[in-house]
Design an enzyme around this catalytic site. Sequence first.
Site, PDB file in Angstrom:
ATOM      1  N   LYS A  52       0.829  -1.215   0.000  1.00  0.00           N
ATOM      2  CA  LYS A  52       0.000   0.000   0.000  1.00  0.00           C
ATOM      3  C   LYS A  52       0.859   1.259   0.000  1.00  0.00           C
ATOM      4  O   LYS A  52       0.595   2.189  -0.730  1.00  0.00           O
ATOM      5  CB  LYS A  52      -0.911   0.064   1.252  1.00  0.00           C
ATOM      6  CG  LYS A  52      -1.914  -1.058   1.360  1.00  0.00           C
ATOM      7  CD  LYS A  52      -2.885  -0.810   2.528  1.00  0.00           C
ATOM      8  CE  LYS A  52      -2.214  -0.766   3.892  1.00  0.00           C
ATOM      9  NZ  LYS A  52      -1.800  -2.047   4.432  1.00  0.00           N
TER      10      LYS A  52
ATOM     11  N   ARG B   7     -10.580   0.558   7.997  1.00  0.00           N
ATOM     12  CA  ARG B   7     -10.040  -0.767   8.270  1.00  0.00           C
ATOM     13  C   ARG B   7     -11.114  -1.699   8.826  1.00  0.00           C
ATOM     14  O   ARG B   7     -10.859  -2.879   9.026  1.00  0.00           O
ATOM     15  CB  ARG B   7      -8.947  -0.605   9.323  1.00  0.00           C
ATOM     16  CG  ARG B   7      -7.713  -1.429   9.079  1.00  0.00           C
ATOM     17  CD  ARG B   7      -6.757  -1.130  10.228  1.00  0.00           C
ATOM     18  NE  ARG B   7      -5.482  -1.729  10.053  1.00  0.00           N
ATOM     19  CZ  ARG B   7      -4.448  -1.171   9.450  1.00  0.00           C
ATOM     20  NH1 ARG B   7      -4.566   0.029   8.934  1.00  0.00           N
ATOM     21  NH2 ARG B   7      -3.306  -1.810   9.369  1.00  0.00           N
TER      22      ARG B   7
ATOM     23  N   ARG C 198      11.513  -7.610   4.965  1.00  0.00           N
ATOM     24  CA  ARG C 198      11.933  -6.204   5.142  1.00  0.00           C
ATOM     25  C   ARG C 198      12.471  -5.954   6.543  1.00  0.00           C
ATOM     26  O   ARG C 198      13.244  -5.031   6.753  1.00  0.00           O
ATOM     27  CB  ARG C 198      10.836  -5.222   4.727  1.00  0.00           C
ATOM     28  CG  ARG C 198       9.785  -4.909   5.755  1.00  0.00           C
ATOM     29  CD  ARG C 198       8.714  -3.982   5.175  1.00  0.00           C
ATOM     30  NE  ARG C 198       7.633  -3.807   6.123  1.00  0.00           N
ATOM     31  CZ  ARG C 198       6.408  -3.423   5.812  1.00  0.00           C
ATOM     32  NH1 ARG C 198       6.090  -3.186   4.557  1.00  0.00           N
ATOM     33  NH2 ARG C 198       5.496  -3.288   6.737  1.00  0.00           N
TER      34      ARG C 198
ATOM     35  N   ARG D 263      10.061  -1.127  12.578  1.00  0.00           N
ATOM     36  CA  ARG D 263       8.748  -1.202  13.215  1.00  0.00           C
ATOM     37  C   ARG D 263       8.684  -2.307  14.241  1.00  0.00           C
ATOM     38  O   ARG D 263       8.993  -3.450  13.964  1.00  0.00           O
ATOM     39  CB  ARG D 263       7.667  -1.410  12.149  1.00  0.00           C
ATOM     40  CG  ARG D 263       7.268  -0.105  11.498  1.00  0.00           C
ATOM     41  CD  ARG D 263       6.247  -0.320  10.431  1.00  0.00           C
ATOM     42  NE  ARG D 263       5.040  -0.963  10.954  1.00  0.00           N
ATOM     43  CZ  ARG D 263       3.930  -1.057  10.232  1.00  0.00           C
ATOM     44  NH1 ARG D 263       3.891  -0.565   9.018  1.00  0.00           N
ATOM     45  NH2 ARG D 263       2.877  -1.649  10.756  1.00  0.00           N
TER      46      ARG D 263
ATOM     47  N   ARG E  39      -1.771  -9.204  12.795  1.00  0.00           N
ATOM     48  CA  ARG E  39      -2.202  -8.130  11.883  1.00  0.00           C
ATOM     49  C   ARG E  39      -2.874  -8.719  10.635  1.00  0.00           C
ATOM     50  O   ARG E  39      -3.866  -8.197  10.151  1.00  0.00           O
ATOM     51  CB  ARG E  39      -1.013  -7.238  11.507  1.00  0.00           C
ATOM     52  CG  ARG E  39      -0.632  -6.269  12.644  1.00  0.00           C
ATOM     53  CD  ARG E  39       0.795  -5.718  12.522  1.00  0.00           C
ATOM     54  NE  ARG E  39       1.081  -5.116  11.250  1.00  0.00           N
ATOM     55  CZ  ARG E  39       2.300  -5.061  10.691  1.00  0.00           C
ATOM     56  NH1 ARG E  39       3.353  -5.575  11.345  1.00  0.00           N
ATOM     57  NH2 ARG E  39       2.476  -4.498   9.533  1.00  0.00           N
TER      58      ARG E  39
HETATM   59  P1  ADP Z   1      -0.151  -2.483   8.200  1.00  0.00           P
HETATM   60  O1  ADP Z   1       1.200  -2.722   7.635  1.00  0.00           O
HETATM   61  O2  ADP Z   1      -0.530  -3.576   9.178  1.00  0.00           O
HETATM   62  O3  ADP Z   1      -1.201  -2.230   7.169  1.00  0.00           O
HETATM   63  P2  ADP Z   1      -0.361   0.294   9.279  1.00  0.00           P
HETATM   64  O4  ADP Z   1       0.883   1.074   9.254  1.00  0.00           O
HETATM   65  O5  ADP Z   1      -1.439   0.675   8.327  1.00  0.00           O
HETATM   66  O6  ADP Z   1       0.045  -1.234   9.141  1.00  0.00           O
HETATM   67  O7  ADP Z   1      -0.990   0.321  10.773  1.00  0.00           O
HETATM   68  C1  ADP Z   1      -0.222  -0.022  11.902  1.00  0.00           C
HETATM   69  C2  ADP Z   1      -1.120  -0.183  13.125  1.00  0.00           C
HETATM   70  O8  ADP Z   1      -1.809   1.033  13.398  1.00  0.00           O
HETATM   71  C3  ADP Z   1      -2.222  -1.232  13.022  1.00  0.00           C
HETATM   72  O9  ADP Z   1      -1.749  -2.536  13.344  1.00  0.00           O
HETATM   73  C4  ADP Z   1      -3.233  -0.711  14.046  1.00  0.00           C
HETATM   74  O10 ADP Z   1      -2.808  -0.997  15.365  1.00  0.00           O
HETATM   75  C5  ADP Z   1      -3.131   0.790  13.887  1.00  0.00           C
HETATM   76  N1  ADP Z   1      -4.109   1.332  12.908  1.00  0.00           N
HETATM   77  C6  ADP Z   1      -3.810   1.938  11.726  1.00  0.00           C
HETATM   78  N2  ADP Z   1      -4.922   2.329  11.087  1.00  0.00           N
HETATM   79  C7  ADP Z   1      -5.965   1.944  11.854  1.00  0.00           C
HETATM   80  C8  ADP Z   1      -7.377   2.052  11.739  1.00  0.00           C
HETATM   81  N3  ADP Z   1      -7.958   2.615  10.658  1.00  0.00           N
HETATM   82  N4  ADP Z   1      -8.145   1.550  12.745  1.00  0.00           N
HETATM   83  C9  ADP Z   1      -7.592   0.977  13.819  1.00  0.00           C
HETATM   84  N5  ADP Z   1      -6.264   0.846  13.999  1.00  0.00           N
HETATM   85  C10 ADP Z   1      -5.449   1.318  13.038  1.00  0.00           C
END
Ligand code: ADP
Length: 192
Positions: free
Chosen positions: A13, A88, A127, A137, A148
């Site tokens: 993404k 999400r 990564r 991270r 996740r």
């Molecule tokens: P990923 O690589 O899992 O897509 P992101 O960087 O998008 O990771 O998100 C990292 C973390 O931030 C998620 O695991 C969650 O804890 C939190 N998070 C991000 N966006 C949302 C959302 N829209 N609703 C709830 N939690 C979120």
Amino acid sequence: MRLVILGGPGAGKGTQAARLCSLLNIPWISTGDMLRSAIAAQNPLGIQAQPYVEKGELVPDPTLIEFMRSRLDQPDASKGWLFDGYPRTAFQAEELDFLLDDLGQALDWAIYLDVPPTVMMSRILGRTGSDSDESCRLDDQPDIVERRIELFQERTIPILEYYEQRSRLLKVSGDQTPEQIQQEILQKLNQV
Ligand code: ADP
């Protein structure tokens, strides 16, 4: 253009979001990045989100919905945007539509990067071992990545049907090179 990009952890993404935003000249709004900055700053949002993000759990909907409401009020969001990491959950998807209705706006497309869970896992674990930007991270440990991916399947996959029913879903195979994925997205955006 108002877009959301959907895909599991490691679906690519971020890579596609960066390219699309610079081509379309719209801000890239990543909830993951915003939450990580808030945690680093230990501001109220960060303190609230930290226990969830660390464990790979979802931050509760009301917190994110409120945060996105104020983000959309900022002047740079008036010309369009790409949301990465939001919505999400089905609830967030509905709330986003309500919020946009209030603002007299509408989402153009939800782009779904379709990647098999085994590929997601190997990309993230790959990564972690490299020196990419995202390598530090804390939620990239294998058991947390698994969680996740599980939450993506349980909570985010149902959103696809929500957008499909509203004829706003663009599905793209994410198991291609970044260049090929970008071409496919641009083609679909222009054709529809
Ligand atoms: P990923 O690589 O899992 O897509 P992101 O960087 O998008 O990771 O998100 C990292 C973390 O931030 C998620 O695991 C969650 O804890 C939190 N998070 C991000 N966006 C949302 C959302 N829209 N609703 C709830 N939690 C979120």
